[in-house]
Design a protein around this motif. Structure first.
Motif, PDB file in Angstrom:
ATOM      1  N   TYR A  26      14.357   0.303  -8.650  1.00 24.65           N
ATOM      2  CA  TYR A  26      14.748   1.563  -9.278  1.00 24.65           C
ATOM      3  C   TYR A  26      15.883   1.323 -10.267  1.00 24.65           C
ATOM      4  N   TYR A  27      15.872   2.154 -11.312  1.00 17.97           N
ATOM      5  CA  TYR A  27      16.962   2.141 -12.288  1.00 17.97           C
ATOM      6  C   TYR A  27      17.208   3.580 -12.708  1.00 17.97           C
ATOM      7  N   LEU A  28      18.446   4.050 -12.509  1.00 14.70           N
ATOM      8  CA  LEU A  28      18.800   5.421 -12.897  1.00 14.70           C
ATOM      9  C   LEU A  28      19.998   5.360 -13.827  1.00 14.70           C
ATOM     10  N   ALA A  29      19.900   6.044 -14.973  1.00 19.52           N
ATOM     11  CA  ALA A  29      20.966   5.986 -15.964  1.00 19.52           C
ATOM     12  C   ALA A  29      21.207   7.347 -16.584  1.00 19.52           C
ATOM     13  N   SER A  30      22.475   7.594 -16.936  1.00 17.41           N
ATOM     14  CA  SER A  30      22.860   8.836 -17.601  1.00 17.41           C
ATOM     15  C   SER A  30      24.059   8.569 -18.497  1.00 17.41           C
ATOM     16  N   ASN A  31      24.049   9.153 -19.691  1.00 15.38           N
ATOM     17  CA  ASN A  31      25.169   9.002 -20.616  1.00 15.38           C
ATOM     18  C   ASN A  31      26.199  10.116 -20.467  1.00 15.38           C
ATOM     19  N   THR A  32      25.924  11.088 -19.597  1.00 10.91           N
ATOM     20  CA  THR A  32      26.823  12.241 -19.484  1.00 10.91           C
ATOM     21  C   THR A  32      27.515  12.344 -18.130  1.00 10.91           C
ATOM     22  N   MET A  33      26.917  11.781 -17.072  1.00 12.78           N
ATOM     23  CA  MET A  33      27.476  11.938 -15.738  1.00 12.78           C
ATOM     24  C   MET A  33      28.403  10.781 -15.372  1.00 12.78           C
ATOM     25  N   LYS A  34      29.368  11.059 -14.506  1.00 10.13           N
ATOM     26  CA  LYS A  34      30.233  10.028 -13.961  1.00 10.13           C
ATOM     27  C   LYS A  34      29.498   9.243 -12.880  1.00 10.13           C
ATOM     28  N   THR A  35      30.056   8.086 -12.514  1.00  6.78           N
ATOM     29  CA  THR A  35      29.397   7.207 -11.537  1.00  6.78           C
ATOM     30  C   THR A  35      29.154   7.919 -10.207  1.00  6.78           C
ATOM     31  N   GLY A  36      30.145   8.657  -9.724  1.00  9.33           N
ATOM     32  CA  GLY A  36      29.984   9.370  -8.459  1.00  9.33           C
ATOM     33  C   GLY A  36      28.867  10.384  -8.500  1.00  9.33           C
ATOM     34  N   GLU A  37      28.702  11.061  -9.642  1.00  8.82           N
ATOM     35  CA  GLU A  37      27.634  12.055  -9.783  1.00  8.82           C
ATOM     36  C   GLU A  37      26.266  11.381  -9.832  1.00  8.82           C
ATOM     37  N   ILE A  38      26.189  10.227 -10.515  1.00  9.24           N
ATOM     38  CA  ILE A  38      24.932   9.481 -10.550  1.00  9.24           C
ATOM     39  C   ILE A  38      24.546   9.022  -9.145  1.00  9.24           C
ATOM     40  N   LEU A  39      25.532   8.515  -8.396  1.00  7.97           N
ATOM     41  CA  LEU A  39      25.246   8.022  -7.045  1.00  7.97           C
ATOM     42  C   LEU A  39      24.827   9.148  -6.107  1.00  7.97           C
ATOM     43  N   SER A  65       0.807  -1.213   0.000  1.00  8.43           N
ATOM     44  CA  SER A  65       0.000   0.000   0.000  1.00  8.43           C
ATOM     45  C   SER A  65       0.838   1.261   0.000  1.00  8.43           C
ATOM     46  N   THR A  66       2.052   1.202   0.561  1.00  6.23           N
ATOM     47  CA  THR A  66       2.880   2.404   0.613  1.00  6.23           C
ATOM     48  C   THR A  66       3.876   2.479  -0.523  1.00  6.23           C
ATOM     49  N   ALA A  67       4.085   1.368  -1.222  1.00  4.61           N
ATOM     50  CA  ALA A  67       5.084   1.342  -2.281  1.00  4.61           C
ATOM     51  C   ALA A  67       4.446   1.200  -3.648  1.00  4.61           C
ATOM     52  N   THR A  68       3.209   1.683  -3.798  1.00  5.20           N
ATOM     53  CA  THR A  68       2.568   1.660  -5.098  1.00  5.20           C
ATOM     54  C   THR A  68       3.197   2.704  -5.994  1.00  5.20           C
ATOM     55  N   ILE A  69       2.950   2.536  -7.284  1.00  8.10           N
ATOM     56  CA  ILE A  69       3.534   3.453  -8.245  1.00  8.10           C
ATOM     57  C   ILE A  69       2.879   4.835  -8.163  1.00  8.10           C
ATOM     58  N   ASP A  70       1.729   4.913  -7.473  1.00  9.64           N
ATOM     59  CA  ASP A  70       1.079   6.218  -7.283  1.00  9.64           C
ATOM     60  C   ASP A  70       1.919   7.140  -6.408  1.00  9.64           C
ATOM     61  N   ASP A  71       2.696   6.555  -5.504  1.00 13.22           N
ATOM     62  CA  ASP A  71       3.574   7.355  -4.645  1.00 13.22           C
ATOM     63  C   ASP A  71       4.892   7.584  -5.362  1.00 13.22           C
ATOM     64  N   ILE A  72       4.888   8.517  -6.279  1.00 17.64           N
ATOM     65  CA  ILE A  72       6.077   8.767  -7.094  1.00 17.64           C
ATOM     66  C   ILE A  72       7.198   9.285  -6.206  1.00 17.64           C
ATOM     67  N   VAL A  73       8.365   8.709  -6.383  1.00 19.77           N
ATOM     68  CA  VAL A  73       9.524   9.100  -5.595  1.00 19.77           C
ATOM     69  C   VAL A  73      10.458   9.924  -6.472  1.00 19.77           C
ATOM     70  N   TYR A  74      10.784  11.120  -6.000  1.00 19.61           N
ATOM     71  CA  TYR A  74      11.639  12.029  -6.758  1.00 19.61           C
ATOM     72  C   TYR A  74      12.984  12.221  -6.047  1.00 19.61           C
ATOM     73  N   PRO A  75      14.029  12.509  -6.795  1.00 13.72           N
ATOM     74  CA  PRO A  75      15.304  12.855  -6.159  1.00 13.72           C
ATOM     75  C   PRO A  75      15.171  14.162  -5.380  1.00 13.72           C
ATOM     76  N   MET A  76      15.806  14.203  -4.211  1.00 15.19           N
ATOM     77  CA  MET A  76      15.838  15.446  -3.449  1.00 15.19           C
ATOM     78  C   MET A  76      17.016  16.316  -3.871  1.00 15.19           C
ATOM     79  N   TYR A  77      17.899  15.746  -4.682  1.00 14.67           N
ATOM     80  CA  TYR A  77      19.035  16.517  -5.215  1.00 14.67           C
ATOM     81  C   TYR A  77      19.058  16.389  -6.731  1.00 14.67           C
ATOM     82  N   LEU A  78      19.230  17.516  -7.422  1.00 19.58           N
ATOM     83  CA  LEU A  78      19.420  17.523  -8.863  1.00 19.58           C
ATOM     84  C   LEU A  78      20.640  18.370  -9.197  1.00 19.58           C
ATOM     85  N   PRO A  79      21.434  17.951 -10.180  1.00 19.57           N
ATOM     86  CA  PRO A  79      22.561  18.787 -10.600  1.00 19.57           C
ATOM     87  C   PRO A  79      22.070  20.138 -11.114  1.00 19.57           C
TER      88      PRO A  79
END
Length: 349
Positions: A321-334, A232-246
Motif C-alpha cells: 500500500y501507498y497513501l499520499a496527500s499534499n494537504t494533510m499532516k503525518t498524523g492525519e494521514i496515519l 486468493s484473498t489478497a488479489t486486487i479484486d478485493d479492493i480495500v477501502y479506508p473505514m475512516y475518511l476526513p
C-alpha cells in the motif's frame, strides 16, 4: 505514660515509612539495572488494540551496547514476519516474505517511545517530571509520559515491575485510560551472549533463507497452502477501502493498471483533504533486494510502515500500500492508514 505513648507512635511511623518503597527508589533501582547492561534479550507478546480488533505480535528483542538492536516481529494472525535491525551501517526493516530490506538513516529507536525496549522505557521514565507509583498484586506500577509524535491519542503508560525491578508488563493508554497497546514480557535475559555477526544484515538474511529451506514436508505443505490462501484473498479484486475518511472527503475514481508483477489499483479521494491510495499485488524477489528509503518507522496493526512527511508505505496480506496527500499532516494521514481494513466497506458507483 504520655511520653511512652509518644515514643511508641514515632516508632510505628518510622517502621511503616521504612516498609513502603518510594517511586524514587524504584526509578533509581530500575535505572541502575538498565544503565549497567551491556546487552539484553527479551521475549514477549505485544497486543495492538484498534477499535474492537486486537492484533497480536510475538516479539523478540536483542540489544547490545553501542546502539545494536534486532527486533523480530511476527503477526500471529497471518504469520507475517518483519525484522527491525540497527547496526553500524544503518537501520533496516527486513521483510523475508518479499525477500526485501528497506534501509533508513534515522534516529530510531530514540525518536519515539518503544514499548518493547527496556532502554526506551527508562527514557520515558526519566522524561517524566512527576512520576506516580502504586502497588498492585505485589508489583510496582509506574505511570510515565510517552512520546508518540504521530499518534497523539496515546498519552501515558503503566509499567509493571516485580519486586526485583524486572519489567513484567507495559500498558499504553489514551486520555480516557483505555489500553491501546499492551506488552507482556515473558522472558528477560540481562547477560546474553551474541555471536560477532549476530547483528549483521547478511547473516540475518541467510538465517531466514535457511529457516525456510529446512522445514519438514508437512510444514512446507502448510506454507504452500498459506501462500495460495494469501494469493486468493489478497488479489486486487478485493479492493480495500479506508473505514475512516476526513470530513468532506470522498472517493472520486478508481483505476486499475497492469504491472510486471500483477495489478495496481489507484484510488483517488477529493474534497477538503484529498489523497491517493495505491494498492499493488506484492511478489517476492528472486534475490534479496536492499531498498534505500527516506522516512521513519511506524508500527501499524499488522505491519511496520515507512512514514514520510506526506506519505505512508506498508505491506499487508500480500498487498503493498501507498497513501499520499499534499494537504494533510503525518498524523492525519496515519489516522486513515490505521483505519484500512482487509474487508471492502464501500464501492464506487
Amino acid at each position: 505514660m504520655k511520653k511512652t505513648f509518644l515514643i511508641f507512635v514515632l516508632v510505628v511511623i518510622f517502621i511503616t515509612g521504612c516498609g513502603k518503597t518510594s517511586s524514587s527508589k524504584v526509578v533509581d533501582e530500575f535505572g541502575k539495572k538498565i544503565n549497567n547492561l551491556k546487552s539484553y534479550y527479551v521475549e514477549g507478546v505485544m497486543e495492538l488494540i484498534n477499535n474492537e480488533d486486537i492484533y497480536t505480535y510475538n516479539v523478540k528483542v536483542s540489544y547490545k551496547k553501542n546502539d545494536y538492536y534486532k527486533i523480530d516481529l511476527v503477526n500471529t494472525t497471518n504469520n507475517h514476519e518483519q525484522v527491525i535491525l540497527r547496526n553500524d551501517t544503518g537501520i533496516y526493516v527486513i521483510t523475508p516474505s518479499l525477500n526485501k530490506s528497506f534501509k533508513f538513516q534515522s534516529d530510531w529507536p530514540y525518536n519515539n517511545s518503544q514499548v518493547y525496549l527496556l532502554t526506551s522505557l527508562l527514557d520515558d521514565i526519566n522524561n517524566t517530571d512527576n512520576i506516580s507509583m502504586k502497588e498492585v498484586d505485589n508489583k510496582y506500577v509506574l505511570t510515565s509520559n510517552v512520546n508518540y509524535p504521530n499518534n497523539d491519542k496515546l498519552t501515558s503508560q503503566e509499567i509493571y515491575m516485580d519486586k526485583n525491578y524486572n519489567v513484567k508488563e507495559v500498558r499504553v493508554l489514551d486520555k480516557d485510560g483505555n489500553v491501546e497497546i499492551k506488552m507482556t514480557f515473558d522472558k528477560i535475559d540481562y547477560s546474553p551472549k551474541f555471536k560477532d555477526n549476530y547483528f549483521d544484515l547478511n547473516q540475518i538474511i541467510e538465517e531466514k533463507n535457511i529457516g525456510s529451506n529446512t522445514d519438514n514436508k508437512d510444514n512446507t505443505d502448510n506454507k504452500d497452502n498459506k501462500t495460495e490462501q494469501t494469493k486468493s484473498t489478497a488479489t486486487i479484486d478485493d479492493i480495500v477501502y479506508p473505514m475512516y475518511l476526513p470530513t468532506n472527503t470522498y472517493l472520486t475514481s478508481q483505476e486499475k493498471v497492469s504491472t510486471s508483477t500483477g495489478e495496481r489499483l489507484i484510488l483517488t479521494f477529493d474534497g477538503d483533504n484529498p489523497f491517493i491510495l495505491v494498492e499493488e499485488v506484492s511478489k517476492a524477489n528472486d534475490e534479496h533486494v536492499i531498498v534505500p528509503t527516506f522516512g521513519e518507522l511506524e508500527l501499524l496493526a499488522d505491519s511496520v510502515a515507512i512514514v514520510n512527511n506526506n506519505s505512508v508505505n506498508w505491506y499487508s496480506n500480500g498487498i503493498e500500500y501507498y497513501l499520499a496527500s499534499n494537504t494533510m499532516k503525518t498524523g492525519e494521514i496515519l489516522e486513515i492508514v490505521r483505519s484500512i481494513s482487509v474487508l471492502p466497506v464501500a464501492n464506487l458507483k
